[in-house]
Design a protein around this motif. Structure first.
Motif, PDB file in Angstrom:
ATOM      1  N   UNK A  10      94.957  58.510  14.018  1.00  0.00           N
ATOM      2  CA  UNK A  10      93.668  58.600  13.322  1.00  0.00           C
ATOM      3  C   UNK A  10      93.554  59.991  12.708  1.00  0.00           C
ATOM      4  N   UNK A  11      93.739  60.113  11.382  1.00  0.00           N
ATOM      5  CA  UNK A  11      93.725  61.427  10.738  1.00  0.00           C
ATOM      6  C   UNK A  11      92.332  61.950  10.407  1.00  0.00           C
ATOM      7  N   UNK A  12      91.352  61.050  10.318  1.00  0.00           N
ATOM      8  CA  UNK A  12      89.998  61.461   9.943  1.00  0.00           C
ATOM      9  C   UNK A  12      89.009  60.913  10.962  1.00  0.00           C
ATOM     10  N   UNK A  13      88.746  61.663  12.020  1.00  0.00           N
ATOM     11  CA  UNK A  13      88.000  61.109  13.151  1.00  0.00           C
ATOM     12  C   UNK A  13      86.488  61.293  13.104  1.00  0.00           C
ATOM     13  N   UNK A  14      85.918  61.578  11.932  1.00  0.00           N
ATOM     14  CA  UNK A  14      84.461  61.699  11.882  1.00  0.00           C
ATOM     15  C   UNK A  14      83.873  60.298  11.948  1.00  0.00           C
ATOM     16  N   UNK A  15      83.959  59.720  13.134  1.00  0.00           N
ATOM     17  CA  UNK A  15      83.603  58.321  13.346  1.00  0.00           C
ATOM     18  C   UNK A  15      82.657  58.202  14.524  1.00  0.00           C
ATOM     19  N   UNK A  16      81.672  57.327  14.395  1.00  0.00           N
ATOM     20  CA  UNK A  16      80.807  57.064  15.541  1.00  0.00           C
ATOM     21  C   UNK A  16      81.567  56.173  16.531  1.00  0.00           C
ATOM     22  N   UNK A  17      81.053  55.982  17.739  1.00  0.00           N
ATOM     23  CA  UNK A  17      81.794  55.202  18.742  1.00  0.00           C
ATOM     24  C   UNK A  17      82.246  53.833  18.259  1.00  0.00           C
ATOM     25  N   UNK A  18      81.380  53.120  17.557  1.00  0.00           N
ATOM     26  CA  UNK A  18      81.746  51.790  17.075  1.00  0.00           C
ATOM     27  C   UNK A  18      82.893  51.861  16.066  1.00  0.00           C
ATOM     28  N   UNK A  19      82.803  52.818  15.133  1.00  0.00           N
ATOM     29  CA  UNK A  19      83.851  52.984  14.133  1.00  0.00           C
ATOM     30  C   UNK A  19      85.164  53.411  14.774  1.00  0.00           C
ATOM     31  N   UNK A  20      85.054  54.251  15.781  1.00  0.00           N
ATOM     32  CA  UNK A  20      86.264  54.712  16.465  1.00  0.00           C
ATOM     33  C   UNK A  20      86.951  53.568  17.199  1.00  0.00           C
ATOM     34  N   UNK A  21      86.174  52.750  17.887  1.00  0.00           N
ATOM     35  CA  UNK A  21      86.753  51.598  18.591  1.00  0.00           C
ATOM     36  C   UNK A  21      87.496  50.698  17.615  1.00  0.00           C
ATOM     37  N   UNK A  22      86.880  50.439  16.489  1.00  0.00           N
ATOM     38  CA  UNK A  22      87.500  49.543  15.512  1.00  0.00           C
ATOM     39  C   UNK A  22      88.748  50.184  14.887  1.00  0.00           C
ATOM     40  N   UNK A  23      88.707  51.486  14.694  1.00  0.00           N
ATOM     41  CA  UNK A  23      89.874  52.176  14.141  1.00  0.00           C
ATOM     42  C   UNK A  23      91.059  52.083  15.088  1.00  0.00           C
ATOM     43  N   UNK A  24      90.793  52.288  16.375  1.00  0.00           N
ATOM     44  CA  UNK A  24      91.856  52.182  17.382  1.00  0.00           C
ATOM     45  C   UNK A  24      92.374  50.747  17.448  1.00  0.00           C
ATOM     46  N   UNK A  25      91.449  49.792  17.421  1.00  0.00           N
ATOM     47  CA  UNK A  25      91.850  48.384  17.464  1.00  0.00           C
ATOM     48  C   UNK A  25      92.736  48.024  16.271  1.00  0.00           C
TER      49      UNK A  25
END
Length: 303
Positions: free
Chosen positions: A76-91
């Motif tokens: 994940x190169x751009x982690x300015x993500x809220x928890x929901x966005x982060x979960x989906x990015x990891x998924x």
């Protein structure tokens, strides 16, 4: 541009992190050694910090390119993500399908199943996050919950955080103390010293195809070091500008005046005022004189 003039095949001082130009500065090699040791031992959280331009993203890409085959990576190169966005990015990185309205429980169940499947196949999963200082506090807590997923003997997910020193400031907050305690390996990148800078510049020119004598003399590199303070990104910016100036005058090597003009043209170079060193000498002397005078006056008054 100056490619033909200097006999090189590509621009040697671009700002894009390119692992083919990796020089192997001691601080970069040590960081990679720490990362590989920590990942091989199965640690949950690993952290690498460094000032802007010290090579964090380059090391991140070097790590991604050289991890053994049994590591499955999520980047994940751009982690300015809220928890929901982060979960989906990891998924997404791990090819885990989630429904549109997936809640934390569904995510945890599906990601855990995926991690277990990968683990059963004899592989390990590592999540690598660049610019981690941009993660909101709530998302950092999600990172901690990720690493709760484990077997009896090993973490199912390892997390590597790359960030600026602001990441350390963020992690020092009391609400993140549980995450802070789980970071068992960390490394802080140093800047280059003057000798390393000189060889770094020569290395990049060589990789670009240059085969002649010194384009940047040690004298010019001393000027470069003074302005860049050994930060690789600033070295690249100034070298590129200095090469253009030398090319414009038909010179085969960079002169001190070219470097000085490049420095003057670069806003990020905060040059120290002339004779600033006098401040560091004068202040201790003045304090010493004041202390002696105070003792003299008070001693005289007591007598």
């Amino acid at each position: 541009m100056y490619l033909y003039h200097f006999g090189i095949t590509e621009l040697p001082f671009t700002l894009t992190p390119n692992t083919s130009y990796f020089y192997g500065l001691p601080t970069h090699n040590q960081a990679l050694q720490v990362l590989n040791t920590a990942l091989q031992s199965g640690e949950g959280f690993i952290k690498v910090t460094g000032e802007v331009g010290t090579g964090k993203t380059l090391i991140c890409r070097k790590l991604l390119n050289e991890l053994p085959d049994h590591f499955v990576t999520a980047y994940i190169p751009n982690p300015y993500l809220n928890p929901e966005e982060l979960r989906r990015a990891v998924a997404t990185e791990l090819s885990v399908e989630l429904s549109e309205r997936a809640d934390q429980q569904e995510f945890t169940q599906r990601i855990q199943k995926k991690l277990i499947d990968i683990h059963r196949g004899g592989n390990s999963v590592v999540l690598i996050i660049d610019e981690a200082q941009a993660l909101p506090l709530e998302s950092l807590e999600v990172m901690r919950l990720f690493t709760n997923l484990e077997t009896e003997s090993r973490k199912l997910l390892q997390v590597v955080l790359f960030g600026q020193p602001e990441l350390d400031e963020k992690l020092s907050r009391s609400e993140l103390r549980q995450l802070r305690q789980r970071i068992t390996f960390s490394y802080s990148l140093d800047k280059m010293d003057k000798d390393q800078l000189y060889h770094y510049v020569k290395h990049r020119l060589k990789i670009a195809g240059y085969r002649g004598g010194d384009v940047f003399s040690r004298r010019v590199c001393s000027e470069l070091y003074r302005a860049s303070e050994g930060t690789p990104r600033m070295v690249n910016v100034l070298c590129h500008k200095a090469l253009m100036l030398a090319y414009g005058e038909g010179k085969n090597h960079v002169l001190k005046k070219h470097m000085q003009l490049a420095i003057k043209d670069t806003d990020a170079c905060k040059q120290r005022p002339k004779f600033q060193w006098l401040w560091y000498v004068a202040v201790p002397v003045l304090i010493g004189v004041a202390t002696v005078a105070w003792h003299f006056v008070n001693g005289a008054g007591l007598s």
